[in-house]
Motif scaffolding. Structure first.
Motif, PDB file in Angstrom:
ATOM      1  N   GLN A 137      -6.709   1.290  -4.274  1.00  0.00           N
ATOM      2  CA  GLN A 137      -7.984   1.226  -3.555  1.00  0.00           C
ATOM      3  C   GLN A 137      -8.310  -0.206  -3.161  1.00  0.00           C
ATOM      4  O   GLN A 137      -8.765  -0.464  -2.035  1.00  0.00           O
ATOM      5  N   ASP A 139      -7.603  -2.794   5.066  1.00  0.00           N
ATOM      6  CA  ASP A 139      -8.585  -2.313   6.055  1.00  0.00           C
ATOM      7  C   ASP A 139      -9.414  -3.460   6.624  1.00  0.00           C
ATOM      8  O   ASP A 139      -9.717  -3.487   7.821  1.00  0.00           O
ATOM      9  N   LYS A 192      -6.121  -2.695  -2.709  1.00  0.00           N
ATOM     10  CA  LYS A 192      -5.179  -3.123  -1.677  1.00  0.00           C
ATOM     11  C   LYS A 192      -5.505  -2.480  -0.325  1.00  0.00           C
ATOM     12  O   LYS A 192      -5.384  -3.110   0.719  1.00  0.00           O
ATOM     13  N   LYS A 193      -5.946  -1.207  -0.363  1.00  0.00           N
ATOM     14  CA  LYS A 193      -6.322  -0.524   0.875  1.00  0.00           C
ATOM     15  C   LYS A 193      -7.537  -1.192   1.518  1.00  0.00           C
ATOM     16  O   LYS A 193      -7.592  -1.366   2.733  1.00  0.00           O
ATOM     17  N   SER A 194      -8.497  -1.554   0.675  1.00  0.00           N
ATOM     18  CA  SER A 194      -9.705  -2.225   1.170  1.00  0.00           C
ATOM     19  C   SER A 194      -9.344  -3.566   1.803  1.00  0.00           C
ATOM     20  O   SER A 194      -9.866  -3.936   2.856  1.00  0.00           O
ATOM     21  N   VAL A 250       0.843  -1.206   0.000  1.00  0.00           N
ATOM     22  CA  VAL A 250       0.000   0.000   0.000  1.00  0.00           C
ATOM     23  C   VAL A 250       0.875   1.251   0.000  1.00  0.00           C
ATOM     24  O   VAL A 250       0.636   2.195  -0.759  1.00  0.00           O
ATOM     25  N   GLU A 274       1.053   4.030  -2.928  1.00  0.00           N
ATOM     26  CA  GLU A 274       0.766   5.444  -2.628  1.00  0.00           C
ATOM     27  C   GLU A 274       1.885   6.333  -3.184  1.00  0.00           C
ATOM     28  O   GLU A 274       1.614   7.393  -3.753  1.00  0.00           O
TER      29      GLU A 274
END
Length: 259
Positions: free
Chosen positions: A148, A155, A150-152, A40, A44
């Motif tokens: 997005q 999370d 990978k972030k999900s 992530v 970024e």
């Protein structure tokens, strides 16, 4: 630190083994995340880099378009100059004045040709820039979508494990506070030097857990007596007897079950 000095060797071994079980559980949680936090972070950075590059390309495009406008304005001025000098030629009094004005007209025509050449080159550059911008926008969009996703993913894992990890980190700190600094430093040193993070292991079938090296019977008896801290001469790990390990594992499993 007064309380830690009152602990018997057995109490120290139990506290160390409990700490190991807690820290290993934290390791498991972090292994589930794997490389996701780093992925992530890298994505970024990539998105930020691509975004800055795209902004620069668009700024370059605007700059070229402004230069074309300037060149077109200059052409208009040169054409006005040609018109002016051509009119003046009608009222000259001698050949010298006529020739001088002719040179001015020729100069203005050369400037127009040069400006037109530059405009043609800049228009070609614009087409190339536009193509690069389109490709960069697509690449940026793809990276943002991937980020997005990978972030999900991260999370979701964090929401499942964050509460447990926080609880375990607090428990780890509690058990560390019970252990004398010298012993804790040794534990942390061993933990960071071994691949699986196990600094304290039990004797299983006559050998230290995870090792094929047999522990001599006399040493096994000393370990079982719990009178002193004994380390494995091959791996450097602190050793405990299997009965103590079983008791502490059962105690910790009850603690973990509450989560």
């Amino acid at each position: 630190m007064a309380n830690t000095k009152e602990l018997s060797v057995e109490d120290k071994l139990r506290a160390l083994y409990d700490l190991q079980l807690i820290d290993s559980r934290i390791d498991e949680i972090r292994n589930v995340r794997g490389e996701l936090p780093l992925e992530v972070e890298d994505l970024e950075d990539e998105v930020e880099g691509l975004s800055k590059r795209l902004d620069k390309l668009k700024a370059d495009l605007e700059s070229i378009e402004d230069q074309i406008k300037e060149k077109n304005n200059a052409i208009d001025e040169h054409k006005a100059g040609i018109k002016k000098y051509t009119e003046q030629q009608k009222n000259v009094r001698n050949n010298r004045e006529f020739n001088s004005l002719t040179k001015e007209v020729e100069y203005q025509e050369l400037e127009i040709q040069l400006a037109q050449k530059h405009i043609k080159e800049m228009k070609a550059s614009i087409e190339h820039k536009k193509e690069t911008i389109t490709q960069s926008e697509q690449k940026l969009e793809d990276k943002r979508t991937h980020l997005q996703h990978k972030k999900s993913e991260l999370d979701a894992i964090m929401s499942e494990t964050e509460k447990e990890e926080q609880f375990l980190l607090e428990k780890s700190a509690e058990y560390q506070a019970q252990i004398e600094e010298r012993l804790l430093a040794a534990y942390n040193r061993i933990r960071t030097s071994v691949r699986n993070g196990l600094a304290i292991v039990s004797i299983e079938r006559g050998a230290s857990a995870g090792s094929f090296f047999t522990i001599p019977p006399q040493t096994q008896m000393e370990i079982a007596s719990r009178k002193k801290i004994i380390t494995d001469e091959h791996s450097g790990r602190i050793l405990v007897d299997s009965a103590l390990a079983d008791e502490e594992r059962e105690k910790m499993e009850q603690l973990f079950a509450k989560l």
